[in-house]
Structures are given as C-alpha cells and as structure tokens.
Design a protein around this motif. Structure first.
Motif, mmCIF file in Angstrom:
data_model
loop_
_atom_site.group_PDB
_atom_site.id
_atom_site.type_symbol
_atom_site.label_atom_id
_atom_site.label_comp_id
_atom_site.label_asym_id
_atom_site.label_seq_id
_atom_site.Cartn_x
_atom_site.Cartn_y
_atom_site.Cartn_z
ATOM 1 N N THR A 202 0.853 -1.203 0.000
ATOM 2 C CA THR A 202 0.000 0.000 0.000
ATOM 3 C C THR A 202 0.883 1.245 0.000
ATOM 4 O OG1 THR A 202 -0.283 -0.296 2.372
ATOM 5 C CG2 THR A 202 -2.183 -0.812 1.031
ATOM 6 N N THR A 203 1.951 1.215 0.773
ATOM 7 C CA THR A 203 2.835 2.392 0.842
ATOM 8 C C THR A 203 3.509 2.616 -0.504
ATOM 9 O OG1 THR A 203 3.294 1.664 3.072
ATOM 10 C CG2 THR A 203 4.703 3.400 2.218
ATOM 11 N N ASP A 204 4.060 1.554 -1.070
ATOM 12 C CA ASP A 204 4.810 1.677 -2.323
ATOM 13 C C ASP A 204 3.892 2.120 -3.477
ATOM 14 O OD1 ASP A 204 7.340 1.440 -3.359
ATOM 15 O OD2 ASP A 204 6.965 -0.529 -4.211
ATOM 16 N N ASN A 205 2.686 1.556 -3.529
ATOM 17 C CA ASN A 205 1.802 1.844 -4.664
ATOM 18 C C ASN A 205 1.184 3.240 -4.581
ATOM 19 O OD1 ASN A 205 2.243 -0.646 -5.831
ATOM 20 N ND2 ASN A 205 0.446 -1.612 -4.931
ATOM 21 N N ALA A 206 0.999 3.753 -3.352
ATOM 22 C CA ALA A 206 0.278 5.028 -3.199
ATOM 23 C C ALA A 206 0.958 6.154 -3.976
ATOM 24 C CB ALA A 206 0.185 5.386 -1.719
ATOM 25 N N SER A 207 2.301 6.170 -3.998
ATOM 26 C CA SER A 207 2.977 7.258 -4.713
ATOM 27 C C SER A 207 2.706 7.145 -6.213
ATOM 28 C CB SER A 207 4.477 7.221 -4.431
ATOM 29 O OG SER A 207 5.028 6.015 -4.900
ATOM 30 N N VAL A 208 2.581 5.926 -6.710
ATOM 31 C CA VAL A 208 2.330 5.763 -8.153
ATOM 32 C C VAL A 208 0.898 6.204 -8.506
ATOM 33 C CG1 VAL A 208 2.403 4.169 -10.127
ATOM 34 C CG2 VAL A 208 3.989 3.876 -8.223
ATOM 35 N N TYR A 209 -0.078 5.911 -7.601
ATOM 36 C CA TYR A 209 -1.448 6.400 -7.881
ATOM 37 C C TYR A 209 -1.394 7.923 -8.028
ATOM 38 C CZ TYR A 209 -2.800 2.296 -4.928
ATOM 39 O OH TYR A 209 -2.923 1.081 -4.318
ATOM 40 N N ALA A 210 -0.695 8.556 -7.077
ATOM 41 C CA ALA A 210 -0.702 10.023 -7.031
ATOM 42 C C ALA A 210 -0.022 10.605 -8.275
ATOM 43 C CB ALA A 210 0.001 10.492 -5.761
ATOM 44 N N ILE A 211 1.125 10.057 -8.654
ATOM 45 C CA ILE A 211 1.853 10.591 -9.814
ATOM 46 C C ILE A 211 1.024 10.395 -11.083
ATOM 47 C CG2 ILE A 211 3.893 10.212 -11.290
ATOM 48 C CD1 ILE A 211 5.472 9.540 -8.766
ATOM 49 N N THR A 212 0.454 9.202 -11.238
ATOM 50 C CA THR A 212 -0.298 8.883 -12.450
ATOM 51 C C THR A 212 -1.547 9.754 -12.559
ATOM 52 O OG1 THR A 212 0.456 6.638 -12.125
ATOM 53 C CG2 THR A 212 -1.284 6.932 -13.720
ATOM 54 N N ASP A 213 -2.239 9.905 -11.438
ATOM 55 C CA ASP A 213 -3.453 10.725 -11.431
ATOM 56 C C ASP A 213 -3.096 12.178 -11.767
ATOM 57 O OD1 ASP A 213 -6.300 11.097 -10.821
ATOM 58 O OD2 ASP A 213 -5.547 12.275 -9.122
ATOM 59 N N GLY A 214 -2.028 12.676 -11.137
ATOM 60 C CA GLY A 214 -1.598 14.059 -11.373
ATOM 61 C C GLY A 214 -1.222 14.280 -12.826
ATOM 62 N N PHE A 215 -0.472 13.349 -13.410
ATOM 63 C CA PHE A 215 -0.065 13.470 -14.817
ATOM 64 C C PHE A 215 -1.286 13.541 -15.734
ATOM 65 C CE2 PHE A 215 4.529 11.797 -15.492
ATOM 66 C CZ PHE A 215 4.992 12.826 -14.700
#
Ligand SMILES: Cc1cc2nc3c(=O)[nH]c(=O)nc-3n(C[C@H](O)[C@H](O)[C@H](O)COP(=O)(O)OP(=O)(O)OC[C@H]3O[C@@H](n4cnc5c(N)ncnc54)[C@H](O)[C@@H]3O)c2cc1C
Length: 412
Positions: free
Chosen positions: A345-358
């Motif tokens: 959950t910790t590792d994936n959360a940053s990818v959700y945020a970056i992808t959503d922001g992009f």
C-alpha cells in the motif's frame, strides 16, 4: 490446452481467484517455491489466449522482466518482446519535449513491449512445464468462506476448494474484495483507452512516443518488426462514435494523430476500448485473504505502470510467504499478510498520485496549464537527478524492491 483438474477433495496451500497476467504469474511463483496452488478463472484458456481477447500490449518495466526471468517465463516471451530504447514525451505540437534513453542509466533497455496475448501464452506454456498448479478454467466462484483454520471457495459447479490462503487477483470488479468488504475509492476519468496495432513503412527504432493531446495522451509503442501498439485516450462521450467508424475512417484518424514519421501506416487486427478510472483499496489483506494486481489498484495507463505494480505485488508476496513458511508460520495468518499489505500500500500510493496528477495535468488545453507543463518538461529534461528519478520509475526500480526483482533467490 487441457485443464489440469485435480481430485475433488484435494486441499491446496493457496487458491488464486483470477487467472489474468498477475494471477498466473503468482501461481507460477508460488509453485516454483513449493506451494500447491489452485487457479480459478471464469474464462476458458482458449479465449484467454485468443487474438481477439485482449488487444493490449504492455510496457513491461525492467524490474518486471527480471521477475519473468527468475520464474522461467521469460524464455517463452522473449521472441515477442521489443526492447524500449527511448521514450519521447511531447505536449501536442509543442517543440518542448522530454527525452529518456537507456544509455543514460547504462543498464540495458528501459523495458520491453509485449502483446498481452503473448504474455498469456508464455504463462500457460510455463505452467505446462510445472507441477503443483491445478487450473479450474472456466469456473465461477459461487461462495467464499474463511474460518480460523482455513479458507474455502465453492465453485458454481459444486467443487469445494480448501486452502490456507485465498488470493483475489480477479481484476477491478473483484468478488474477493467485495467478499472481504474492503472499502474501495474510485475516480472515473470519463475517458476510454482505445487500443489497436498498426504496421508501418519505417522502423520505430525502439522508441516509445507519448503525445499529450487535449482529450488525453496518445501513445505509440514499439512492437517487434515494423509494428506499433497505440493507446489513444479519448473522452468517453466520443468513444462510441470512434469505435463505430468504418475501417477506412478509423485508419485515417489514426494516421492524422501519428503524423508521417513512420511512413505509410495501416491498422492491423481489431480495436478495443477500455474505460479508464483510478480505483484502489486502503487495505490489501484480511484474515486468510490478500488482494493482488488490479483487484487492489487500477490506475490510468498514462505511465504504463498498472501491470508492473501488480507484478511487484506478486514478487513482494512471494518474499513474505516464502519467508513465513521457512520459519513455520501460517501463511494465511493476518500477522504474516500485514507485512505484504503495508509494504505494497505504501509503495503503490505514490504511483497512484503521480499517475493521477499526470493525467489531470496533461488532459486539458488551458493556456496557463499548458505553458506550465511545457516549462516543467523542459526543466525535467535539463535536471539530471530529476530525469533519472523518472527513468527509475519507468524501469520499476523505485521503492523497496522484493528479492526476485533485485535478481536474488528466495531459496537462500
Ligand atoms: C489501455 C490500457 C493499456 C495498458 N497498458 C499497460 C502497460 O503498458 N503497462 C502496464 O504495466 N499496465 C498497463 N495497463 C494495465 C494492465 O493492463 C492491468 O493492470 C493488468 O491487466 C491487470 O492484470 P490483473 O491480472 O491484475 O487483472 P485482470 O487482467 O483484470 O485479470 C483478472 C482475471 O480475473 C478473472 N476473473 C474476474 N472475476 C472473476 C470471478 N468472479 N471468478 C473467476 N475469475 C474471475 C478475469 O477473467 C481475468 O482473467 C494498461 C491498461 C489499459 C486499460
């Protein structure tokens, strides 16, 4: 290919609901490390591996290819894998662009493009070589039940499967997630990803292109030979019209978006449209149950990371379960599964945020936003540490890497 069906009363270490790319990889990884596994999928093998089933090709990060290599799957995929040597990101017709190439990090390609169909065929070919995996395809789950001692899956055919642990690898509409009542957050992007393949006159030279158009990103991704896979993000209310275009009109829209750098372009095979959303659960685990892949998190394909995250889940889970068994722990115990849940959950959360922001940043044409992102892209291009950070993300080598992704054995 015949299903391997076991005797009705056999108990397995792990039951996997969902035989997609992540589920089958998990099954191979577990069997490779001595666990007995049942895999359930509602789709028959002949459909899962048919050319008409899934038109997508996936950009597999370097780290994911390491996992396939470690599990003996890669030799079945390699003939169909196109190395990605460069990624070029541009904002529509703007002259400012980002450019990533494999020579900067100096450690082989950034990743490989493989058509999902070939990855599925490779996974089934590897399963045929192995012991320890029972395939229940096509079968549907009727009920799920968990007690202190075991987890039970009853299939619609009446078959009862008992195990220490259930893995929900059954995609975005996961029945396993619903059974465990794990709350899910969802944002509908009101976009679809239209997917098709093209052949072209000139070589793509291993370069992946991502162009940001007002309706969303348009990706031209290199496949083996003079072929490319397209992911054309479009507003949902226009998707039906585009999907209904005649072959000629569709091809002409595709050509207009690609331009002339690949020479003459022809659409080959079918076209598919996938609704796009961000969806994730806060908790990946419950007693005797863990979620893996899109069942836990589905993201926008803008960064080509969805399957890569699922494969990292698989590798992390293998780390945790192999370690637990070595010291005699129950692999379905919450205390064991929590280690996996917290890690991922910790590792994936940053990818959700970056992808959503992009996606939000690049799916619009508002003047000041466009200027800011063009300047941002130019800045990233010039600042080496920032550029290397993005490239490490593309290679899947950011965060706490599971052993199999670091090229280490779980047997030692
Ligand atoms: C347009 C597009 C392009 C993409 N490109 C990339 C890319 O370049 N790189 C990348 O890393 N990712 C990419 N992705 C994301 C990637 O495709 C997904 O993350 C990945 O396919 C998820 O795999 P999965 O095995 O977790 O789930 P799924 O592929 O959804 O598999 C779930 C399986 O479970 C089965 N199932 C479901 N319910 C049940 C049930 N009740 N009983 C039994 N079986 C069941 C289904 O039949 C299916 O086989 C892309 C996605 C899209 C939409």
């Amino acid at each position: 290919m015949a299903s391997k069906k076991p005797a009705p009363d056999v108990r397995y270490d792990v039951t996997i609901v969902g035989g997609g790319l992540a589920g089958l990889t998990a099954a191979i990884g577990l069997a490779e490390h001595g666990f007995s596994v049942a895999v359930i999928d509602m789709v028959p093998v002949r459909d899962l591996t048919a050319a008409s089933y899934d038109g997508r090709a996936s950009a597999l990060a370097y780290a994911s290819c390491q996992l396939f290599e470690a599990l003996g799957i890669w030799p079945h995929m390699e003939p169909y894998a196109q190395p990605i040597l460069e990624i070029r990101v541009s904002d529509g017709p703007s002259l400012l662009h980002l450019h990533f190439d494999n020579e900067t990090l100096g450690d082989g390609p950034l990743g490989h493009m493989v058509e999902n169909r070939h990855t599925r065929l490779a996974l089934f070919a590897r399963i045929e070589e192995m012991e320890g995996i029972a395939l229940y395809l096509p079968e549907k789950v009727a009920t799920l039940d968990r007690s202190a001692a075991e987890a039970t899956v009853t299939l619609e055919s009446g078959q009862v499967i008992r195990s220490s642990l259930i893995l929900g690898v059954d995609g975005r509409n996961s029945v396993v997630r619903k059974h465990a009542d794990l709350a899910t957050s969802r944002i509908d992007y009101k976009q679809h990803g239209i997917v098709c393949s093209v052949s072209h006159e000139f070589s793509h030279c291993g370069i992946a292109h991502e162009r940001f158009l007002p309706s969303g990103p348009f990706a031209i991704l290199p496949l083996t030979g003079n072929r490319s896979s397209l992911v054309w993000t479009e507003k949902s209310h226009l998707t039906d019209t585009i999907m209904a275009l005649s072959d000629r009109a569709f091809e002409s829209e595709v050509r207009r978006r690609i331009g002339d750098f690949l020479g003459d372009v022809k659409v080959i095979g079918g076209r598919w449209a996938y609704p796009l959303s961000l969806q994730y659960t806060q908790e990946y685990v419950a007693d005797r149950l863990a979620l893996v892949g899109d069942a836990a998190h589905g993201i926008h394909p803008i960064s080509g990371q969805g399957l890569n995250l699922g494969l990292k889940d698989v590798a992390a889970l293998l780390d945790v379960l192999v370690e637990a068994r070595k010291v005699g722990l129950d692999i379905g115990a919450r205390s064991v599964l929590d280690r996996y849940g917290q890690w991922r959950t910790t590792d994936n959360a940053s990818v959700y945020a970056i992808t959503d922001g992009f996606n939000r940043l690049f799916s619009n044409d508002i003047g000041p936003v466009k200027l800011a992102r063009d300047l941002g892209m130019a800045a990233v291009n010039e600042v080496t540490p920032l550029k290397n950070f993005f490239m490490s993300h593309a290679r899947g080598t950011v965060g706490e890497l599971p052993k199999l992704l670091r090229g280490e054995s779980l047997r030692s």
